[in-house]
Design a protein around this motif. Structure first.
Motif, short mmCIF file in Angstrom:
data_model
loop_
_atom_site.label_atom_id
_atom_site.label_comp_id
_atom_site.label_asym_id
_atom_site.label_seq_id
_atom_site.Cartn_x
_atom_site.Cartn_y
_atom_site.Cartn_z
N LEU A 1 3.29 6.07 -5.44
CA LEU A 1 3.16 6.17 -6.90
C LEU A 1 2.07 7.16 -7.28
N GLN A 2 0.96 7.16 -6.52
CA GLN A 2 -0.18 8.03 -6.83
C GLN A 2 -0.20 9.32 -6.01
N GLY A 3 0.75 9.46 -5.08
CA GLY A 3 0.77 10.65 -4.22
C GLY A 3 -0.44 10.75 -3.33
N ASN A 4 -0.92 9.60 -2.84
CA ASN A 4 -2.18 9.57 -2.09
C ASN A 4 -2.03 8.74 -0.80
N SER B 1 0.84 -1.22 0.00
CA SER B 1 0.00 0.00 0.00
C SER B 1 0.86 1.25 0.00
N LEU C 1 -4.42 5.69 0.48
CA LEU C 1 -4.30 4.29 0.09
C LEU C 1 -3.69 3.46 1.22
N ILE D 1 4.45 11.18 2.41
CA ILE D 1 3.29 10.27 2.35
C ILE D 1 3.14 9.52 3.67
N SER E 1 3.82 1.50 -1.49
CA SER E 1 4.30 1.65 -2.88
C SER E 1 3.24 2.31 -3.75
N GLN E 2 1.98 1.86 -3.63
CA GLN E 2 0.90 2.44 -4.43
C GLN E 2 0.62 3.88 -4.03
N ALA E 3 0.67 4.16 -2.73
CA ALA E 3 0.42 5.53 -2.25
C ALA E 3 1.49 6.48 -2.75
N GLN F 1 9.22 8.91 -0.02
CA GLN F 1 8.01 8.43 0.63
C GLN F 1 7.74 9.10 1.98
#
Length: 375
Positions: free
Chosen positions: A206-209, A200, A212, A270, A202-204, A267
């Motif tokens: 990647l999407q700047g969110n 999660s 996630l 985030i 890694s995905q956060a 990261q």
């Protein structure tokens, strides 16, 4: 390796037997504590055979002979072979630090020491999160610390600096059937949570969110996020690549689980946003605050009980229900403030009751119901 000493590898004869049978060797039980394990080869008059005793008296001698024989047959070093065998009963988290930090196959002692310390904290934070099932906890669970201490930190590997962390899961001696839930060992639950959490992240990133991370209910907690922040900031390297190898003894509860991740400076924001969102302050509750006064503060004349209506406040050192020492601010009337001044001068404790709450990092008792000196 001495010819009769295999204790340095921490292997159980059952592990060696399981490793061999999974590679096509046959097993015969000769007595209750003695096994013959042999490799059938077409046309060979005398098969390669190993005898393993499950009796502790002769266990080390048999294991040493077995490791020597197997390493010669498979043309592997005894150390490499022992790691492969031990991996059957462990989930392994491998990590690699960029080559620019490596000099002559080694790195600064500070980096190695910081990494080991911070990873132990991360493992304990992950285990506490798994035990509590909450997004934030106030203190580590004893069982979680014990789990992190049972994890084995393996050797670095050549060419780049890295560690193997072995999370014990043991052997699965129960029959395994598709569609039927197994009783999964605690170490596996922790590593699965780490896998989902890092995925999660890694995905956060990647999407700047950061949402996630928050949305993954079986992943990172606020404390796990803070532990990763500490790893990145305190070690001071630009990137750490990680990979998880799950023991084949236990089926993943959700398949496939992600196995490759990275931690890096990009990261940090985030992670900090996610940690803040996951951290929930204590709800206000009724409490008795007992302790000595650490600080007194007033904006006016403390002796003027009639005319001066300025704010009067004290700070009490209180050990709360979770055995944490916190400083609680208490607003007092002019009369109570004078009593507190006298108590502080004489080294007496105070007892106040009311509604205690935490806002950010600050604790406050408000409204206050009773206040008295305990001499």
């Amino acid at each position: 390796m001495p010819h009769d000493d295999a204790s340095q590898f921490g292997l159980d004869p059952r592990l060696v037997a399981r490793y061999l049978t999974s590679n096509g060797w046959q097993l015969d039980q000769l007595r209750s504590n003695l096994r013959r394990i042999w490799l059938p080869e077409e046309g060979a008059a005398n098969p390669i055979e190993i005898f393993l005793s499950f009796d502790t008296k002769s266990q080390d001698r048999d294991l040493a002979f077995a490791l020597t024989t197997i390493s010669q047959y498979y043309e592997r070093s005894v150390e490499t072979l022992a790691s492969e065998i031990r991996a059957l009963s462990c989930d392994i988290i491998s990590s690699k630090i960029p080559d620019e930090y490596v000099r002559n196959d080694s790195i600064e002692l500070r980096i190695a020491s910081e990494y080991l310390d911070r990873m132990r904290v991360f493992l304990a934070a992950s285990a506490t999160t798994e035990l509590n099932g909450e997004r934030f906890y106030k203190r580590l669970r004893k069982e979680a610390v014990e789990y992190s201490e049972r994890c084995r930190f393996g050797h670095t590997f050549r060419g780049s600096f890295g560690f193997h962390i072995e999370s014990p899961v043991g052997l699965n001696d129960a029959p395994s059937f598709e569609g039927i839930d197994e009783e999964v060992p605690f170490g596996r639950l922790v590593v699965e949570r780490i896998s989902r959490g890092l995925s999660s992240l890694s995905q956060a990133a990647l999407q700047g969110n950061p949402n996630l991370i928050v949305a993954e209910g079986q992943g990172l907690s606020a404390n796990m996020c803070e532990a990763i922040i500490s790893i990145i900031e305190d070690i001071g390297v630009s990137r750490i690549d990680m990979q998880i190898s799950f023991s084949p003894e236990w089926r993943p509860r959700v398949s496939p689980l992600p196995t490759k991740f990275s931690m890096h400076f990009q990261q940090l924001d985030i992670l900090k946003d996610a940690a803040k969102a996951l951290r929930v302050d204590d709800p206000p509750r009724h409490a008795q605050v007992f302790g000595r006064i650490k600080r007194l503060e007033t904006e006016g004349n403390p002796a003027d009980l009639i005319e001066d209506k300025s704010r009067r406040e004290i700070e009490v050192s209180w050990v709360n229900e979770e055995n944490q020492l916190v400083q609680v601010r208490v607003a007092l009337s002019p009369e109570a403030y004078l009593d507190a001044l006298e108590a502080h001068k004489n080294g007496h404790a105070v007892l106040a009751t009311g509604i205690v709450s935490k806002v950010g990092r600050n604790w406050r008792l408000d409204p206050i119901e009773t206040f008295k000196i305990v001499s």
